[in-house]
Structures are given as C-alpha cells and as structure tokens.
Motif scaffolding. Structure first.
Motif, PDB file in Angstrom:
ATOM      1  N   ARG A 128       9.625 -17.928 -10.924  1.00 19.05           N
ATOM      2  CA  ARG A 128       8.980 -16.864 -10.135  1.00 19.05           C
ATOM      3  C   ARG A 128       9.352 -17.017  -8.678  1.00 19.05           C
ATOM      4  NH1 ARG A 128       4.488 -13.579 -10.284  1.00 19.05           N
ATOM      5  NH2 ARG A 128       4.919 -13.106  -8.137  1.00 19.05           N
ATOM      6  N   ASN A 129       9.643 -15.892  -8.076  1.00 28.68           N
ATOM      7  CA  ASN A 129      10.175 -15.889  -6.722  1.00 28.68           C
ATOM      8  C   ASN A 129       9.063 -15.465  -5.760  1.00 28.68           C
ATOM      9  OD1 ASN A 129      11.146 -14.554  -4.449  1.00 28.68           O
ATOM     10  ND2 ASN A 129      12.846 -13.588  -5.501  1.00 28.68           N
ATOM     11  N   GLY A 130       8.315 -16.500  -5.283  1.00 28.62           N
ATOM     12  CA  GLY A 130       7.327 -16.276  -4.227  1.00 28.62           C
ATOM     13  C   GLY A 130       6.176 -15.382  -4.615  1.00 28.62           C
ATOM     14  N   ALA A 131       5.402 -15.013  -3.629  1.00 30.65           N
ATOM     15  CA  ALA A 131       4.205 -14.213  -3.872  1.00 30.65           C
ATOM     16  C   ALA A 131       4.464 -12.734  -3.606  1.00 30.65           C
ATOM     17  CB  ALA A 131       3.079 -14.697  -2.966  1.00 30.65           C
ATOM     18  N   GLU A 132       5.666 -12.412  -3.165  1.00 25.67           N
ATOM     19  CA  GLU A 132       5.952 -11.029  -2.779  1.00 25.67           C
ATOM     20  C   GLU A 132       5.970 -10.101  -3.997  1.00 25.67           C
ATOM     21  OE1 GLU A 132       9.706 -10.831  -0.811  1.00 25.67           O
ATOM     22  OE2 GLU A 132       9.860  -8.701  -1.219  1.00 25.67           O
ATOM     23  N   THR A 133       5.415  -8.926  -3.816  1.00 22.12           N
ATOM     24  CA  THR A 133       5.371  -7.944  -4.903  1.00 22.12           C
ATOM     25  C   THR A 133       5.950  -6.624  -4.414  1.00 22.12           C
ATOM     26  OG1 THR A 133       3.129  -8.792  -5.132  1.00 22.12           O
ATOM     27  CG2 THR A 133       3.780  -7.196  -6.705  1.00 22.12           C
ATOM     28  N   ARG A 134       6.742  -6.004  -5.267  1.00 24.58           N
ATOM     29  CA  ARG A 134       7.231  -4.646  -4.976  1.00 24.58           C
ATOM     30  C   ARG A 134       6.235  -3.662  -5.584  1.00 24.58           C
ATOM     31  NH1 ARG A 134      13.161  -2.293  -6.855  1.00 24.58           N
ATOM     32  NH2 ARG A 134      12.591  -0.088  -6.788  1.00 24.58           N
ATOM     33  N   THR A 135       5.955  -2.561  -4.898  1.00 24.08           N
ATOM     34  CA  THR A 135       4.919  -1.640  -5.380  1.00 24.08           C
ATOM     35  C   THR A 135       5.409  -0.195  -5.359  1.00 24.08           C
ATOM     36  OG1 THR A 135       4.023  -1.290  -3.152  1.00 24.08           O
ATOM     37  CG2 THR A 135       3.091  -3.105  -4.417  1.00 24.08           C
ATOM     38  N   THR A 136       4.808   0.592  -6.229  1.00 22.98           N
ATOM     39  CA  THR A 136       4.992   2.047  -6.098  1.00 22.98           C
ATOM     40  C   THR A 136       3.743   2.766  -6.603  1.00 22.98           C
ATOM     41  OG1 THR A 136       6.497   3.909  -6.433  1.00 22.98           O
ATOM     42  CG2 THR A 136       6.072   2.552  -8.354  1.00 22.98           C
ATOM     43  N   VAL A 137       3.458   3.915  -6.009  1.00 27.19           N
ATOM     44  CA  VAL A 137       2.438   4.819  -6.543  1.00 27.19           C
ATOM     45  C   VAL A 137       3.074   6.199  -6.631  1.00 27.19           C
ATOM     46  CG1 VAL A 137       0.194   5.909  -6.197  1.00 27.19           C
ATOM     47  CG2 VAL A 137       0.515   3.516  -5.541  1.00 27.19           C
ATOM     48  N   VAL A 138       3.128   6.731  -7.855  1.00 30.32           N
ATOM     49  CA  VAL A 138       3.624   8.096  -8.062  1.00 30.32           C
ATOM     50  C   VAL A 138       2.421   8.983  -8.344  1.00 30.32           C
ATOM     51  CG1 VAL A 138       4.821   9.568  -9.736  1.00 30.32           C
ATOM     52  CG2 VAL A 138       5.938   7.506  -8.858  1.00 30.32           C
ATOM     53  N   ASN A 139       2.323  10.074  -7.615  1.00 34.35           N
ATOM     54  CA  ASN A 139       1.300  11.076  -7.892  1.00 34.35           C
ATOM     55  C   ASN A 139       1.990  12.355  -8.326  1.00 34.35           C
ATOM     56  OD1 ASN A 139      -1.642  10.661  -7.576  1.00 34.35           O
ATOM     57  ND2 ASN A 139      -0.993   9.683  -5.664  1.00 34.35           N
ATOM     58  N   LYS A 140       1.459  12.953  -9.392  1.00 34.48           N
ATOM     59  CA  LYS A 140       2.010  14.227  -9.871  1.00 34.48           C
ATOM     60  C   LYS A 140       0.848  15.177 -10.100  1.00 34.48           C
ATOM     61  CE  LYS A 140       4.710  16.123 -13.754  1.00 34.48           C
ATOM     62  NZ  LYS A 140       5.625  16.985 -12.981  1.00 34.48           N
ATOM     63  N   ASP A 141       0.946  16.374  -9.529  1.00 33.37           N
ATOM     64  CA  ASP A 141      -0.041  17.406  -9.814  1.00 33.37           C
ATOM     65  C   ASP A 141       0.711  18.660 -10.144  1.00 33.37           C
ATOM     66  OD1 ASP A 141      -2.851  16.672  -9.706  1.00 33.37           O
ATOM     67  OD2 ASP A 141      -2.355  15.912  -7.708  1.00 33.37           O
ATOM     68  N   GLY A 142       0.624  19.096 -11.411  1.00 34.68           N
ATOM     69  CA  GLY A 142       1.441  20.227 -11.851  1.00 34.68           C
ATOM     70  C   GLY A 142       2.899  19.892 -11.608  1.00 34.68           C
ATOM     71  N   ASP A 143       3.597  20.751 -10.832  1.00 37.75           N
ATOM     72  CA  ASP A 143       5.028  20.532 -10.573  1.00 37.75           C
ATOM     73  C   ASP A 143       5.283  19.656  -9.353  1.00 37.75           C
ATOM     74  OD1 ASP A 143       5.650  22.121 -12.675  1.00 37.75           O
ATOM     75  OD2 ASP A 143       5.859  23.952 -11.468  1.00 37.75           O
ATOM     76  N   LYS A 144       4.236  19.358  -8.602  1.00 40.08           N
ATOM     77  CA  LYS A 144       4.445  18.590  -7.362  1.00 40.08           C
ATOM     78  C   LYS A 144       4.424  17.100  -7.644  1.00 40.08           C
ATOM     79  CE  LYS A 144       2.489  21.911  -4.135  1.00 40.08           C
ATOM     80  NZ  LYS A 144       1.118  22.346  -3.941  1.00 40.08           N
ATOM     81  N   GLU A 145       5.375  16.392  -7.026  1.00 37.57           N
ATOM     82  CA  GLU A 145       5.470  14.948  -7.255  1.00 37.57           C
ATOM     83  C   GLU A 145       5.663  14.226  -5.923  1.00 37.57           C
ATOM     84  OE1 GLU A 145       7.591  15.107 -11.654  1.00 37.57           O
ATOM     85  OE2 GLU A 145       8.866  14.925  -9.886  1.00 37.57           O
ATOM     86  N   TRP A 146       5.015  13.084  -5.792  1.00 36.08           N
ATOM     87  CA  TRP A 146       5.150  12.289  -4.571  1.00 36.08           C
ATOM     88  C   TRP A 146       5.373  10.833  -4.953  1.00 36.08           C
ATOM     89  CZ3 TRP A 146       1.167  15.819  -5.338  1.00 36.08           C
ATOM     90  CH2 TRP A 146       1.162  16.936  -4.496  1.00 36.08           C
ATOM     91  N   VAL A 147       6.218  10.161  -4.180  1.00 44.44           N
ATOM     92  CA  VAL A 147       6.489   8.737  -4.420  1.00 44.44           C
ATOM     93  C   VAL A 147       6.225   7.963  -3.124  1.00 44.44           C
ATOM     94  CG1 VAL A 147       8.200   7.019  -5.132  1.00 44.44           C
ATOM     95  CG2 VAL A 147       8.303   9.340  -6.070  1.00 44.44           C
ATOM     96  N   VAL A 148       5.343   6.968  -3.235  1.00 40.78           N
ATOM     97  CA  VAL A 148       5.090   6.033  -2.133  1.00 40.78           C
ATOM     98  C   VAL A 148       5.454   4.654  -2.652  1.00 40.78           C
ATOM     99  CG1 VAL A 148       3.301   4.924  -0.743  1.00 40.78           C
ATOM    100  CG2 VAL A 148       3.266   7.405  -1.045  1.00 40.78           C
ATOM    101  N   SER A 149       6.330   3.966  -1.954  1.00 43.26           N
ATOM    102  CA  SER A 149       6.752   2.634  -2.411  1.00 43.26           C
ATOM    103  C   SER A 149       6.505   1.606  -1.322  1.00 43.26           C
ATOM    104  CB  SER A 149       8.242   2.639  -2.756  1.00 43.26           C
ATOM    105  OG  SER A 149       8.443   3.415  -3.902  1.00 43.26           O
ATOM    106  N   GLY A 150       6.626   0.341  -1.705  1.00 43.43           N
ATOM    107  CA  GLY A 150       6.411  -0.675  -0.683  1.00 43.43           C
ATOM    108  C   GLY A 150       6.517  -2.080  -1.207  1.00 43.43           C
ATOM    109  N   PHE A 151       6.034  -3.004  -0.393  1.00 46.96           N
ATOM    110  CA  PHE A 151       5.912  -4.391  -0.834  1.00 46.96           C
ATOM    111  C   PHE A 151       4.673  -4.995  -0.210  1.00 46.96           C
ATOM    112  CE2 PHE A 151       9.183  -4.310   2.585  1.00 46.96           C
ATOM    113  CZ  PHE A 151       8.495  -4.984   3.573  1.00 46.96           C
ATOM    114  N   GLU A 152       4.216  -6.055  -0.838  1.00 46.82           N
ATOM    115  CA  GLU A 152       3.060  -6.811  -0.342  1.00 46.82           C
ATOM    116  C   GLU A 152       3.426  -8.273  -0.332  1.00 46.82           C
ATOM    117  OE1 GLU A 152      -0.072  -5.909  -3.106  1.00 46.82           O
ATOM    118  OE2 GLU A 152      -0.069  -3.791  -2.541  1.00 46.82           O
TER     119      GLU A 152
END
Ligand SMILES: O=c1[nH]c(=O)c2[nH]c(=O)[nH]c2[nH]1
Length: 303
Positions: A128-152
């Motif tokens: 395991r490589n450290g405590a760092e985590t890659r993250t994403t949250v995808v929100n979809k409502d009907g045809d609309k889609e959003w992507v928020v990504s990151g790390f912690e």
C-alpha cells in the motif's frame, strides 16, 4: 405528486449503499494489475411513497446497487479511471430504471505499488502506497452530469523556504515572526471538470504533480499563498478544469527551547504538534468558468 401532512413534506433525499469495497484483479497476463476502490452509490427518483407510506415499488434496494457495482466491474472488464466507472454506473442506474431520475456515485481509490524484489518488480505482490486517496463524485440528474475529482491525505513538508511575518499584532498576539520555519500540510483538493469526456487518469497525475511542484518551488510567505500558487498552476495547465478547492491544515512545528540545557537550536529540533492546527481553505477559479450547477451537490464540503 406531493404528499403533505399538516404542512409537512418530504424534502431532498437520496439513498444507496455506502462504502462498497471492491478489489479488481486484471489477470489476463502473469503480471497482474489491481484496482482497490470504495464505492458509495446513491440514487434519487420517485421516492415519495417509500418515505410516506412504505411503498417500496420504486425503491431499487441498496443491496441491488451493491451487487451492480460488483457485476459491472466484471462485465466491463475492470474499473478503469474511477471517474469513468462512476459515470457508467450513474448512467446505468438512471437509464435502466424509469423510476430513477438521478444518481450520485462517489469513489475513493487506494493506490498500491508493485513490491520491488531483487529480481525486479513482482508480478502479483503489492504494498500500500501511503495514506493518500484519489476521489471522485459524479452527480447525474436526467441528462446533466457533473464530475468532481480530487485527492485526500497528500502529506507534504518543506524544512525551509517558508516565512510568516507582517501580520497584525493585538494584545493577544504571542506568535513570533519567522523568516524560516517548517511548512507542513495534508492536502485535500477537489476540482470540477467541464464536461465528462477526458483522460481522467492523465489529468489526475498532472494535477497531483503540479500541486507538489508548486508546494516545493513556492517560497512561501503564508500557507494561503502556497495554496493559491498550487491552484493557479493547475488552472493554467488544465483548461478542462473550471475550479479547484483546497483544504490544508497548517501542521505547526514549534522550535523547542533547549536553553535550559545550555544548547542553542538553530532550526534543528522541533515539536510536531498535532492540534490545534491552522485550517486554510480556498477555491481558485476561472473568471469565465461555466456554472457549477449541481456539481458540488452532496460533495463532502469545505468553503
Ligand atoms: O501560513 C500561515 N497562515 C496563517 O494564517 C497563520 N496564522 C498563524 O498563526 N500562522 C500562520 N501561518
């Protein structure tokens, strides 16, 4: 239909299975690839009756959502970039069930390195490589889609190249001004993509590298300045990113007074305090960024 009872009604809601732990092993060659993720699937839809009268006819069980995550990892031949997996899951849930209108798919990824042996990198043993985590949250409502990504949990420290002075002094100020201190933080970053068709792995690697580079190379007069330099570097290099938000604890390192032992301390011996810590948060954004819409809906937030 809206159900009201004495002026009371159901507000925003979503439901699903939290923290579905999935490890996928790509084993089509003797050199295995592993992908270790934590998926939280949540759906929005025609959910009044399940709340108001316990009618489950439009309530896709959280258990089914969990099974879908595992089954799709097999059917799709792996996970790929977590953003793509989250988008495909969101589309599956919304497109395949007429009573599901929206989805929120959050994924954390834990990274593993191949163990280096005397014979070279091992085919199927990892650490395991450290405590760092890659993250994403995808929100979809009907045809609309959003992507928020990151790390912690990207923990960084520089042992010089950081100053803090020139701040207002009040009767409660005890902090000495300094021209040379340790600067240390655990970076949490989240950025909003414009659109959904990107090489997310490539963007992620570059954003992470740019943040590290800016942290190292900025001669810091405040952690706030370092944060802004990191955000600017990311936005300058990545037109596909509209804004980036940071939360960075200022992990104080206090010089230990060794004078009782007749010793000087020329910035060598520090007490690493774990709390309290400074909490520095900001968004760096483009003037002409497209509207965020629901991109940040139910994203664990700061600022
Ligand atoms: O970089 C810093 N920013 C602050 O706002 C602050 N406040 C403080 O006490 N130390 C620091 N350091």
């Amino acid at each position: 239909m809206e159900f009201t009872l004495m002026g009371i009604k159901l507000g925003d809601n979503q439901y699903g299975k939290a923290e579905v732990r999935l490890v996928h092993v790509k084993r089509d060659t003797p050199v295995h690839q592993i992908k270790d993720v934590n998926v939280t699937s949540q759906l929005r839809g025609d959910l009044e009756e399940v709340h108001t009268v316990g009618d489950n006819s439009k309530c896709l069980p959280t258990d089914t959502q969990k099974n879908t995550v595992y089954a799709k990892a097999r059917e799709w031949g792996g996970v790929g970039a977590i953003e793509d997996f989250a988008l495909r899951l969101a589309r599956h849930f919304v497109d395949e069930h007429e009573y599901v209108y929206g989805a929120r798919q959050e994924i954390q990824e834990y990274s593993w390195d191949r163990i280096a042996t005397a014979k070279g990198p091992h085919d199927h043993a990892f650490s395991r490589n450290g405590a760092e985590t890659r993250t994403t949250v995808v929100n979809k409502d009907g045809d609309k889609e959003w992507v928020v990504s990151g790390f912690e949990g990207l923990t960084v420290l520089k042992s010089t190249g950081s100053e803090f002075h020139g701040y207002p002094k009040t009767r409660y100020t005890t902090l000495p001004e300094t021209n040379d201190r340790i600067l240390a933080t655990d970076v949490t970053a989240r950025w909003r993509y414009v659109g959904t068709e990107h090489d997310f792995d490539k963007s992620y690697a570059s954003v992470r590298a740019l943040c590290l580079e800016a942290f190292a190379e900025t001669h810091s007069l405040a952690l706030q300045q370092t944060l802004y330099a990191m955000g600017t570097a990311v936005l300058e290099a990545h037109p596909e990113i509209a804004e980036i938000r940071f939360s960075m604890p200022n992990k104080h390192h206090f010089l230990v007074d060794l004078s009782s032992f007749d010793l000087d301390n020329p910035n060598e011996v520090f007490f690493a305090a774990d709390r309290p810590y400074g909490k520095i948060e900001a968004t760096v954004e483009r003037d002409d960024a497209p509207e965020a819409g629901d991109a940040w809906k139910a994203v664990p937030g700061f600022v």
